[in-house]
Write a protein that holds these residues in place. Structure first.
Motif, short mmCIF file in Angstrom:
data_model
loop_
_atom_site.label_atom_id
_atom_site.label_comp_id
_atom_site.label_asym_id
_atom_site.label_seq_id
_atom_site.Cartn_x
_atom_site.Cartn_y
_atom_site.Cartn_z
N LEU A 124 0.82 -1.21 0.00
CA LEU A 124 0.00 0.00 0.00
C LEU A 124 0.86 1.25 0.00
O LEU A 124 0.56 2.23 -0.71
CB LEU A 124 -0.93 0.00 1.21
N GLU B 86 1.13 4.07 -2.99
CA GLU B 86 0.95 5.50 -2.72
C GLU B 86 2.10 6.30 -3.32
O GLU B 86 1.89 7.34 -3.96
CB GLU B 86 0.88 5.74 -1.21
N TRP C 289 -6.26 6.95 5.68
CA TRP C 289 -5.19 6.48 4.80
C TRP C 289 -5.44 5.04 4.37
O TRP C 289 -5.31 4.70 3.18
CB TRP C 289 -3.85 6.61 5.50
N GLN D 69 -8.41 4.77 1.87
CA GLN D 69 -8.07 5.35 0.58
C GLN D 69 -7.22 4.42 -0.27
O GLN D 69 -7.50 4.20 -1.46
CB GLN D 69 -7.31 6.68 0.77
N TRP D 70 -6.21 3.81 0.36
CA TRP D 70 -5.28 3.01 -0.44
C TRP D 70 -5.71 1.57 -0.60
O TRP D 70 -5.30 0.90 -1.55
CB TRP D 70 -3.87 3.15 0.13
N LYS E 259 -7.82 2.12 -3.60
CA LYS E 259 -6.96 2.33 -4.76
C LYS E 259 -6.35 1.01 -5.23
O LYS E 259 -6.24 0.75 -6.44
CB LYS E 259 -5.87 3.33 -4.42
#
Length: 484
Positions: A54, A58, A120, A123-124, A127
């Motif tokens: 992750l 990022e 965080w 979000q990832w 993603k």
């Protein structure tokens, strides 16, 4: 020593049934926890591998903002191959890789259950899933299985006959779709070859507002790409809910085997953001720490400060005062770049007395707050500078100047800064696009790359990291005899 080995080999019962594993698809929304047993070593190593994946994703996203999409996808493929491999379903290790993937996801859920860590992680994780979908789009069955996991959204494929009867309306809505942008509207053939789904109106409000869907009889006709975005948004919402449940449950749960592991994972995320550099900055090309002379150097500040700190610094020198939260953020930043307690006291005193005089300096306890942040007063705890995540969350109001400029500053203000920094209009448009999409740290990293050409790669998540990397870039350039 033998006791330690036995502890590492000990197994945790997570209800996993090796013969009836529930996860089959490469693409998963992780609807239920895995069942069965896992060793403590697997518990930790699987989660650490996922955490590294992750974080590297990022970093890759940040570094490829102005590069071609293919380069980013290749970078992510390499990362996943190293840390989260998912082989072909017919390969012998496929189920084991799926098991590793699912276990690592749920372990990180526990590690990132705290409210301060959730954003965080969510979000990832989302993603990561979006990248996996993009990589597997050529495999129709894989994406189809993924869509079947999301039937709580209640959607149905639109038959070809119905698409033909609605063709004119669908063509109009597809004109605003990302992969149909251009001077000419999409052809009827393109629209017919694009899979559409019927989704309840209430589930597609954002798409309705953007005029990306055709509405009829309480349903929105949604393209597959937009449907996947709806699913990802729903996935993030559910992740937040599940993390909140984990947070509420764990205060009543204690297991000496796994709690240290979860704490270690959380600390690995937090502590990897920034640490004081081993060597101090060689101020103004000479030796020693950052001094008052450097703080009053416009060249020094303009070259090495991220925008958040530059804004506060300029305001302080102009107004000879900062509100409390800004004083804390900026004070910890200059402490982190190597300003000594004595120089920090002298710097702040020199500015504050210009507005409030000696009496105001003493009466308001400015010196005590500074000494406290350096660990010389109060609990004598030395405080660390704020991370990007903490700064982004600290919204400023009125005449306050702390917080993240990419989030809070006006477009006019940012345009002025970008232009004065020599950034061309095309790159400025990319910076504003990142801002509009709320990718504030990515915008900061892009600004760094544009103003530090040829700089080495790093993860942008802390203003002091920005400073450290800027100094290293400047030092390298000077050693190479280049003009900076």
């Amino acid at each position: 020593m033998e006791t330690g080995r036995r502890l590492r080999r000990a197994k945790l019962d997570i209800g996993y049934d090796d013969g009836q594993f529930a996860y089959r698809s490469k693409l998963s929304l992780y609807p239920t926890p895995p069942r069965g047993r896992v060793t403590l070593e697997e518990f930790e190593t699987y989660a650490l591998a996922r955490l590294r994946a992750l974080r590297e994703i990022e970093s890759a996203v940040s570094n490829h903002q102005t590069a071609k999409r293919d380069g980013l996808i290749q970078a992510v493929r390499k990362i996943l191959k190293s840390y989260l491999p998912l082989s072909h379903p017919e390969d012998d290790d496929y189920q084991e890789n799926i098991r590793r993937d699912v276990i690592s996801h749920f372990v990180l859920r526990l590690a990132f259950r705290s409210p301060k860590d959730r954003a965080w992680f969510v979000q990832w994780e989302a993603k990561l899933l979006s990248f996996r979908i993009e990589m597997e789009r050529s495999e129709a069955n894989v994406v189809g299985e993924f869509l079947l996991q999301s039937q709580d959204l209640r959607f149905d494929p639109v038959p070809m006959d119905e698409k033909k009867s609605l063709l004119d309306q669908l063509v109009k809505t597809c004109q605003s779709c990302s992969n149909f942008h251009g001077a000419n509207k999409p052809s009827q053939e393109q629209v017919l070859n694009t899979q559409h789904y019927r989704v309840p109106f209430a589930k597609a409000i954002d798409l309705v507002a953007a005029r990306k869907v055709y509405l009829a009889n309480g349903y929105a006709f949604v393209r597959e790409d937009d449907l996947i975005n709806l699913i990802l948004n729903a996935y993030k919402d559910r992740l937040y809910q599940d993390l909140e449940l984990a947070y509420r449950f764990f205060p009543t749960y204690s297991d000496e085997r796994i709690m240290p592991v979860l704490d270690k994972l959380s600390l690995a995320y937090a502590n990897s953001h920034w640490a004081p550099p081993c060597a101090t900055y060689r101020a103004s090309g000479g030796g020693g720490q950052v001094t008052i002379r450097d703080l009053y150097s416009a060249e020094f500040v303009g070259a090495h400060y991220p925008l958040c700190m530059r804004v506060m610094h300029v305001h302080l020198l102009r107004e000879h005062h900062l509100r409390h939260q800004a004083r804390i953020q900026y004070g910890l930043f200059i402490k982190g770049i190597g300003v000594s307690l004595e120089d920090s006291l002298e710097f702040w005193h020199g500015e504050i007395v210009k507005k409030y005089g000696e009496e105001g300096w003493k009466k308001n306890g400015y010196a005590y707050v500074i000494e406290h942040s350096y660990g010389q007063k109060g609990r004598r705890q030395s405080y660390t500078p704020y991370s990007c995540q903490a700064i982004i969350k600290s919204d400023a109001q009125g005449d306050q100047v702390h917080g993240c400029p990419y989030k809070l500053a006006s477009t006019k203000t940012l345009q002025k800064i970008f232009t004065e920094s020599g950034i061309d209009m095309e790159s400025q448009e990319e910076l504003f696009r990142l801002r509009e999409n709320r990718h504030y740290t990515m915008a900061c990293k892009l600004f760094f790359n544009l103003t530090h050409p040829g700089a080495r790669d790093f993860e942008m998540n802390h203003p002091n990291k920005y400073f450290d990397e800027s100094v290293q870039w400047d030092t390298h350039a000077r050693n190479e005899g280049k003009e900076v």
